[in-house]
Design a protein around this motif. Structure first.
Motif, PDB file in Angstrom:
ATOM      1  N   CYS A  28       0.831  -1.209   0.000  1.00 24.65           N
ATOM      2  CA  CYS A  28       0.000   0.000   0.000  1.00 24.65           C
ATOM      3  C   CYS A  28       0.865   1.260   0.000  1.00 24.65           C
ATOM      4  O   CYS A  28       0.491   2.275  -0.587  1.00 24.65           O
ATOM      5  CB  CYS A  28      -0.922   0.021   1.215  1.00 24.65           C
ATOM      6  SG  CYS A  28      -2.223  -1.204   1.147  1.00 24.65           S
ATOM      7  N   ARG A  31       3.791   0.725  -3.426  1.00 23.03           N
ATOM      8  CA  ARG A  31       3.129   0.378  -4.679  1.00 23.03           C
ATOM      9  C   ARG A  31       4.025  -0.356  -5.678  1.00 23.03           C
ATOM     10  O   ARG A  31       4.538  -1.392  -5.387  1.00 23.03           O
ATOM     11  CB  ARG A  31       2.521   1.628  -5.287  1.00 23.03           C
ATOM     12  CG  ARG A  31       1.499   2.270  -4.368  1.00 23.03           C
ATOM     13  CD  ARG A  31       0.283   2.613  -5.126  1.00 23.03           C
ATOM     14  NE  ARG A  31      -0.741   3.102  -4.227  1.00 23.03           N
ATOM     15  CZ  ARG A  31      -1.915   2.506  -4.103  1.00 23.03           C
ATOM     16  NH1 ARG A  31      -2.187   1.449  -4.804  1.00 23.03           N
ATOM     17  NH2 ARG A  31      -2.817   2.980  -3.286  1.00 23.03           N
ATOM     18  N   ASN A  65      -4.554 -10.509  -2.727  1.00 27.77           N
ATOM     19  CA  ASN A  65      -5.487  -9.505  -3.253  1.00 27.77           C
ATOM     20  C   ASN A  65      -4.899  -8.103  -3.146  1.00 27.77           C
ATOM     21  O   ASN A  65      -4.958  -7.318  -4.092  1.00 27.77           O
ATOM     22  CB  ASN A  65      -6.822  -9.563  -2.511  1.00 27.77           C
ATOM     23  CG  ASN A  65      -7.667 -10.732  -2.938  1.00 27.77           C
ATOM     24  OD1 ASN A  65      -7.604 -11.176  -4.072  1.00 27.77           O
ATOM     25  ND2 ASN A  65      -8.449 -11.251  -2.023  1.00 27.77           N
ATOM     26  N   CYS A  66      -4.343  -7.795  -1.997  1.00 25.29           N
ATOM     27  CA  CYS A  66      -3.761  -6.470  -1.769  1.00 25.29           C
ATOM     28  C   CYS A  66      -2.563  -6.226  -2.683  1.00 25.29           C
ATOM     29  O   CYS A  66      -2.436  -5.156  -3.282  1.00 25.29           O
ATOM     30  CB  CYS A  66      -3.360  -6.342  -0.303  1.00 25.29           C
ATOM     31  SG  CYS A  66      -2.873  -4.683   0.148  1.00 25.29           S
ATOM     32  N   ARG A  69      -3.678  -5.594  -6.268  1.00 24.28           N
ATOM     33  CA  ARG A  69      -4.336  -4.296  -6.440  1.00 24.28           C
ATOM     34  C   ARG A  69      -3.337  -3.137  -6.433  1.00 24.28           C
ATOM     35  O   ARG A  69      -3.554  -2.138  -7.099  1.00 24.28           O
ATOM     36  CB  ARG A  69      -5.363  -4.078  -5.343  1.00 24.28           C
ATOM     37  CG  ARG A  69      -6.632  -4.833  -5.559  1.00 24.28           C
ATOM     38  CD  ARG A  69      -7.693  -4.435  -4.547  1.00 24.28           C
ATOM     39  NE  ARG A  69      -8.942  -5.081  -4.857  1.00 24.28           N
ATOM     40  CZ  ARG A  69      -9.343  -6.212  -4.315  1.00 24.28           C
ATOM     41  NH1 ARG A  69      -8.593  -6.819  -3.420  1.00 24.28           N
ATOM     42  NH2 ARG A  69     -10.493  -6.751  -4.660  1.00 24.28           N
ATOM     43  N   ASN A  70      -2.284  -3.262  -5.667  1.00 21.67           N
ATOM     44  CA  ASN A  70      -1.384  -2.133  -5.446  1.00 21.67           C
ATOM     45  C   ASN A  70      -0.104  -2.151  -6.265  1.00 21.67           C
ATOM     46  O   ASN A  70       0.587  -1.147  -6.344  1.00 21.67           O
ATOM     47  CB  ASN A  70      -0.997  -2.052  -3.968  1.00 21.67           C
ATOM     48  CG  ASN A  70      -2.178  -1.717  -3.109  1.00 21.67           C
ATOM     49  OD1 ASN A  70      -2.992  -0.891  -3.459  1.00 21.67           O
ATOM     50  ND2 ASN A  70      -2.281  -2.370  -1.971  1.00 21.67           N
ATOM     51  N   TYR A  99      -8.039 -13.770  -8.779  1.00 21.77           N
ATOM     52  CA  TYR A  99      -6.802 -13.004  -8.972  1.00 21.77           C
ATOM     53  C   TYR A  99      -6.699 -12.486 -10.398  1.00 21.77           C
ATOM     54  O   TYR A  99      -6.257 -11.361 -10.630  1.00 21.77           O
ATOM     55  CB  TYR A  99      -5.575 -13.847  -8.623  1.00 21.77           C
ATOM     56  CG  TYR A  99      -5.547 -14.342  -7.203  1.00 21.77           C
ATOM     57  CD1 TYR A  99      -6.118 -13.617  -6.166  1.00 21.77           C
ATOM     58  CD2 TYR A  99      -4.954 -15.557  -6.889  1.00 21.77           C
ATOM     59  CE1 TYR A  99      -6.102 -14.080  -4.860  1.00 21.77           C
ATOM     60  CE2 TYR A  99      -4.922 -16.018  -5.585  1.00 21.77           C
ATOM     61  CZ  TYR A  99      -5.497 -15.280  -4.577  1.00 21.77           C
ATOM     62  OH  TYR A  99      -5.471 -15.734  -3.289  1.00 21.77           O
ATOM     63  N   ILE A 102      -8.803  -9.452 -10.703  1.00 21.27           N
ATOM     64  CA  ILE A 102      -8.132  -8.291 -10.114  1.00 21.27           C
ATOM     65  C   ILE A 102      -7.078  -7.752 -11.078  1.00 21.27           C
ATOM     66  O   ILE A 102      -6.971  -6.535 -11.286  1.00 21.27           O
ATOM     67  CB  ILE A 102      -7.496  -8.655  -8.753  1.00 21.27           C
ATOM     68  CG1 ILE A 102      -8.581  -8.951  -7.728  1.00 21.27           C
ATOM     69  CG2 ILE A 102      -6.592  -7.524  -8.257  1.00 21.27           C
ATOM     70  CD1 ILE A 102      -8.062  -9.568  -6.444  1.00 21.27           C
ATOM     71  N   ARG A 105      -8.691  -5.859 -13.891  1.00 24.61           N
ATOM     72  CA  ARG A 105      -9.234  -4.563 -13.465  1.00 24.61           C
ATOM     73  C   ARG A 105      -8.152  -3.526 -13.196  1.00 24.61           C
ATOM     74  O   ARG A 105      -8.316  -2.360 -13.525  1.00 24.61           O
ATOM     75  CB  ARG A 105     -10.069  -4.733 -12.195  1.00 24.61           C
ATOM     76  CG  ARG A 105     -11.407  -5.330 -12.435  1.00 24.61           C
ATOM     77  CD  ARG A 105     -12.227  -5.324 -11.182  1.00 24.61           C
ATOM     78  NE  ARG A 105     -13.484  -6.013 -11.418  1.00 24.61           N
ATOM     79  CZ  ARG A 105     -14.150  -6.656 -10.486  1.00 24.61           C
ATOM     80  NH1 ARG A 105     -13.687  -6.709  -9.259  1.00 24.61           N
ATOM     81  NH2 ARG A 105     -15.274  -7.252 -10.777  1.00 24.61           N
ATOM     82  N   HIS A 106      -7.072  -3.950 -12.579  1.00 21.19           N
ATOM     83  CA  HIS A 106      -6.083  -2.986 -12.094  1.00 21.19           C
ATOM     84  C   HIS A 106      -4.879  -2.809 -13.011  1.00 21.19           C
ATOM     85  O   HIS A 106      -4.193  -1.793 -12.918  1.00 21.19           O
ATOM     86  CB  HIS A 106      -5.622  -3.368 -10.689  1.00 21.19           C
ATOM     87  CG  HIS A 106      -6.719  -3.237  -9.685  1.00 21.19           C
ATOM     88  ND1 HIS A 106      -7.073  -2.026  -9.138  1.00 21.19           N
ATOM     89  CD2 HIS A 106      -7.552  -4.154  -9.141  1.00 21.19           C
ATOM     90  CE1 HIS A 106      -8.071  -2.200  -8.300  1.00 21.19           C
ATOM     91  NE2 HIS A 106      -8.390  -3.482  -8.288  1.00 21.19           N
TER      92      HIS A 106
END
Length: 137
Positions: A28, A31, A65-66, A69-70, A99, A102, A105-106
């Motif tokens: 987070c 990144r 997941n985190c 996303r990051n 996954y 994700i 999307r990201h």
């Protein structure tokens, strides 16, 4: 990175849980600068998803997941997620599709070159014997 991987492979669930939390927090904050570490961490986290100790598998799932996303995912790590999609365990196949969602999307630009691989992964999952896997596909 080696010490983080060693802690993820520890047999004590509390150590794994805290290591996953630390990795999530770091991703987070820094990144995309975490990208070099992802290559080593994602294979270990994907193995932890199969563990029957719920604390470890849930922590690994949240961490993965985190991270996805990051942080941009390196090519080898994406391949490991594709490999999870062909696992024998339905839960692992289902998580690999989560996954993949994700990632799409990201960081869709990372996967545009691999659309045929994504298609090959999704086709058999649409007719999978497991209901949750079909729903995820």
């Amino acid at each position: 990175k080696n010490s983080l991987v060693e802690q993820l492979q520890d047999l004590r669930s509390s150590v794994v849980k805290h290591t996953c939390a630390i990795l999530s927090y770091i991703s987070c904050i820094i990144r995309n600068r975490m990208e070099p570490i992802m290559e080593f961490v994602i294979p270990v986290l994907s193995r932890l998803n199969c563990v029957k100790i719920q604390v470890m598998s849930e922590s690994a799932n949240r961490c993965m997941n985190c991270l996805l996303r990051n942080t941009r995912c390196p090519r080898r790590a994406v391949q490991k997620i594709f490999d999870m999609g062909t696992a024998k365990a339905p839960a692992v196949r289902e998580k690999s599709l989560d996954y993949l969602t994700i990632l799409l999307r990201h960081s869709p630009t990372d996967l545009t070159k691999r659309l045929s691989t994504v298609e090959e992964l999704l086709k058999p999952r649409l007719t999978d014997a497991s209901g949750p896997v079909r729903a995820a596909a």
